[in-house]
Design a protein around this motif. Structure first.
Motif, PDB file in Angstrom:
ATOM      1  N   VAL A 127       0.948  -0.803  -0.317  1.00  0.00           N
ATOM      2  CA  VAL A 127       0.063  -0.380   0.187  1.00  0.00           C
ATOM      3  C   VAL A 127       0.588   1.397   0.343  1.00  0.00           C
ATOM      4  CG1 VAL A 127      -1.581   1.363   1.323  1.00  0.00           C
ATOM      5  CG2 VAL A 127      -2.086  -0.898   1.082  1.00  0.00           C
ATOM      6  N   MET A 128       1.832   1.026   0.966  1.00  0.00           N
ATOM      7  CA  MET A 128       2.813   2.636   0.437  1.00  0.00           C
ATOM      8  C   MET A 128       2.927   3.175  -0.808  1.00  0.00           C
ATOM      9  SD  MET A 128       3.936   4.686   2.497  1.00  0.00           S
ATOM     10  CE  MET A 128       5.353   5.713   3.153  1.00  0.00           C
ATOM     11  N   ASN A 129       3.824   1.378  -1.274  1.00  0.00           N
ATOM     12  CA  ASN A 129       4.446   1.678  -2.664  1.00  0.00           C
ATOM     13  C   ASN A 129       3.211   2.750  -3.491  1.00  0.00           C
ATOM     14  OD1 ASN A 129       7.264   1.392  -4.045  1.00  0.00           O
ATOM     15  ND2 ASN A 129       5.569   0.004  -5.100  1.00  0.00           N
ATOM     16  N   VAL A 130       2.282   2.142  -3.823  1.00  0.00           N
ATOM     17  CA  VAL A 130       1.668   2.591  -4.266  1.00  0.00           C
ATOM     18  C   VAL A 130       1.532   4.293  -3.620  1.00  0.00           C
ATOM     19  CG1 VAL A 130      -1.106   2.645  -4.874  1.00  0.00           C
ATOM     20  CG2 VAL A 130      -0.067   0.283  -4.812  1.00  0.00           C
ATOM     21  N   LEU A 131       0.637   4.325  -2.534  1.00  0.00           N
ATOM     22  CA  LEU A 131       0.256   5.734  -2.334  1.00  0.00           C
ATOM     23  C   LEU A 131       1.848   6.724  -1.560  1.00  0.00           C
ATOM     24  CD1 LEU A 131      -2.856   4.217  -0.194  1.00  0.00           C
ATOM     25  CD2 LEU A 131      -2.874   5.269  -2.613  1.00  0.00           C
ATOM     26  N   LYS A 132       2.243   6.253  -1.705  1.00  0.00           N
ATOM     27  CA  LYS A 132       3.734   7.377  -1.285  1.00  0.00           C
ATOM     28  C   LYS A 132       3.623   8.320  -1.860  1.00  0.00           C
ATOM     29  CE  LYS A 132       7.250   5.004  -3.647  1.00  0.00           C
ATOM     30  NZ  LYS A 132       8.395   3.938  -3.871  1.00  0.00           N
ATOM     31  N   ASP A 133       3.700   8.802  -3.197  1.00  0.00           N
ATOM     32  CA  ASP A 133       3.800  10.312  -3.744  1.00  0.00           C
ATOM     33  C   ASP A 133       2.375  10.276  -3.698  1.00  0.00           C
ATOM     34  OD1 ASP A 133       6.352  10.356  -3.279  1.00  0.00           O
ATOM     35  OD2 ASP A 133       6.163   8.560  -5.460  1.00  0.00           O
ATOM     36  N   GLU A 134       0.904  10.662  -3.305  1.00  0.00           N
ATOM     37  CA  GLU A 134       0.418  10.727  -3.912  1.00  0.00           C
ATOM     38  C   GLU A 134      -0.515  12.299  -2.594  1.00  0.00           C
ATOM     39  OE1 GLU A 134      -2.143  10.410  -6.424  1.00  0.00           O
ATOM     40  OE2 GLU A 134      -0.630   8.752  -7.564  1.00  0.00           O
ATOM     41  N   LYS A 135      -1.370  12.854  -3.131  1.00  0.00           N
ATOM     42  CA  LYS A 135      -1.647  13.716  -1.918  1.00  0.00           C
ATOM     43  C   LYS A 135      -2.571  13.541  -1.311  1.00  0.00           C
ATOM     44  CE  LYS A 135      -0.345  17.370  -4.910  1.00  0.00           C
ATOM     45  NZ  LYS A 135      -0.803  18.750  -5.447  1.00  0.00           N
ATOM     46  N   MET A 136      -3.058  12.706  -1.848  1.00  0.00           N
ATOM     47  CA  MET A 136      -4.895  12.284  -0.717  1.00  0.00           C
ATOM     48  C   MET A 136      -4.806  10.346  -0.922  1.00  0.00           C
ATOM     49  SD  MET A 136      -6.503  14.952  -1.881  1.00  0.00           S
ATOM     50  CE  MET A 136      -8.026  14.263  -1.746  1.00  0.00           C
ATOM     51  N   ALA A 137      -3.277  10.578  -0.117  1.00  0.00           N
ATOM     52  CA  ALA A 137      -3.509   9.411  -0.132  1.00  0.00           C
ATOM     53  C   ALA A 137      -4.594   9.274   1.326  1.00  0.00           C
ATOM     54  CB  ALA A 137      -1.704   8.803   0.222  1.00  0.00           C
ATOM     55  N   ASP A 138      -4.422   9.787   2.075  1.00  0.00           N
ATOM     56  CA  ASP A 138      -4.634   9.755   3.534  1.00  0.00           C
ATOM     57  C   ASP A 138      -6.561   9.607   3.489  1.00  0.00           C
ATOM     58  OD1 ASP A 138      -3.835  10.148   5.382  1.00  0.00           O
ATOM     59  OD2 ASP A 138      -3.258  11.517   6.062  1.00  0.00           O
ATOM     60  N   GLU A 139      -7.010   9.649   2.610  1.00  0.00           N
ATOM     61  CA  GLU A 139      -8.314  10.255   1.731  1.00  0.00           C
ATOM     62  C   GLU A 139      -8.428   8.444   1.409  1.00  0.00           C
ATOM     63  OE1 GLU A 139     -10.872  11.656   3.151  1.00  0.00           O
ATOM     64  OE2 GLU A 139     -10.032  12.909   3.757  1.00  0.00           O
ATOM     65  N   ALA A 140      -8.038   8.575   0.656  1.00  0.00           N
ATOM     66  CA  ALA A 140      -8.137   6.833   0.033  1.00  0.00           C
ATOM     67  C   ALA A 140      -7.907   5.869   0.756  1.00  0.00           C
ATOM     68  CB  ALA A 140      -7.218   6.981  -1.865  1.00  0.00           C
ATOM     69  N   LEU A 141      -7.174   5.422   2.210  1.00  0.00           N
ATOM     70  CA  LEU A 141      -6.971   4.888   2.964  1.00  0.00           C
ATOM     71  C   LEU A 141      -8.396   4.927   3.708  1.00  0.00           C
ATOM     72  CD1 LEU A 141      -3.534   5.314   3.632  1.00  0.00           C
ATOM     73  CD2 LEU A 141      -4.338   3.630   3.173  1.00  0.00           C
ATOM     74  N   LYS A 142      -8.680   6.262   3.899  1.00  0.00           N
ATOM     75  CA  LYS A 142      -9.448   6.380   4.905  1.00  0.00           C
ATOM     76  C   LYS A 142     -11.143   5.284   4.070  1.00  0.00           C
ATOM     77  CE  LYS A 142      -8.941  11.040   7.346  1.00  0.00           C
ATOM     78  NZ  LYS A 142      -9.475  11.728   7.744  1.00  0.00           N
ATOM     79  N   THR A 143     -10.804   5.850   2.960  1.00  0.00           N
ATOM     80  CA  THR A 143     -12.371   4.958   1.946  1.00  0.00           C
ATOM     81  C   THR A 143     -12.382   3.470   1.813  1.00  0.00           C
ATOM     82  OG1 THR A 143     -12.826   7.560  -0.008  1.00  0.00           O
ATOM     83  CG2 THR A 143     -13.398   5.327  -0.043  1.00  0.00           C
ATOM     84  N   VAL A 144     -10.696   2.885   2.051  1.00  0.00           N
ATOM     85  CA  VAL A 144     -10.537   2.054   1.673  1.00  0.00           C
ATOM     86  C   VAL A 144     -11.241   1.011   3.140  1.00  0.00           C
ATOM     87  CG1 VAL A 144      -9.179   0.044   1.254  1.00  0.00           C
ATOM     88  CG2 VAL A 144      -8.901   2.151  -0.741  1.00  0.00           C
ATOM     89  N   SER A 145     -10.569   1.453   4.104  1.00  0.00           N
ATOM     90  CA  SER A 145     -11.121   0.954   5.218  1.00  0.00           C
ATOM     91  C   SER A 145     -12.750   1.143   5.631  1.00  0.00           C
ATOM     92  CB  SER A 145     -10.363   2.299   6.621  1.00  0.00           C
ATOM     93  OG  SER A 145     -10.334   1.345   7.854  1.00  0.00           O
ATOM     94  N   LYS A 146     -12.976   1.829   5.126  1.00  0.00           N
ATOM     95  CA  LYS A 146     -14.444   2.152   5.182  1.00  0.00           C
ATOM     96  C   LYS A 146     -14.834   1.254   5.304  1.00  0.00           C
ATOM     97  CE  LYS A 146     -15.915   6.439   5.076  1.00  0.00           C
ATOM     98  NZ  LYS A 146     -16.318   7.909   5.286  1.00  0.00           N
TER      99      LYS A 146
END
Length: 97
Positions: free
Chosen positions: A72-91
C-alpha cells in the motif's frame, strides 16, 4: 528503500542468531536475493510468506500484514490524497466484514 517487512525479517533473523546464508538456504533462494528482500530492494510474492514465517518461527499473519502495508505504501507514497483514499478503503473493508 527500507520496508517494514524486510526490517522485520532481518530483526527476527538477527535476534535468532541465524546467518543470512542459512535462512536463504532453508527458503531455497539465493543469499543475495534474501539480502535484497531485507533491504527492501526486492519484493517477495505473498505466497512465499508462510515459508519464511515457518523458517523464522514467527507469526505468519504479522508478516503478511507488514507485507501488505509495504504494498500500500509503495502505491500511495507520492499521492496527495493518500490519507483520504486509505480512509475510504478502510470504510469499505469494514462494510464487507
Amino acid at each position: 528503500m527500507a520496508t517494514q517487512f524486510g526490517d522485520k525479517i532481518r530483526l527476527i533473523r538477527i535476534n535468532q542468531k541465524m546467518l543470512l546464508r542459512h535462512v536463504a538456504s532453508a527458503l531455497d533462494i539465493d543469499t543475495a536475493l534474501l539480502s535484497k528482500i531485507e533491504r527492501g530492494s526486492r519484493v517477495i510474492k505473498k505466497e512465499q510468506i508462510p515459508l519464511i514465517a515457518e523458517v523464522l518461527k514467527t507469526d505468519k499473519e504479522e508478516l503478511i500484514t507488514l507485507w501488505l502495508a509495504d504494498q500500500v505504501m509503495n502505491v500511495l507514497k507520492d499521492e496527495k490524497m493518500a490519507d483520504e483514499a486509505l480512509k475510504t478503503v478502510s470504510k469499505n473493508i469494514k462494510k464487507k466484514n
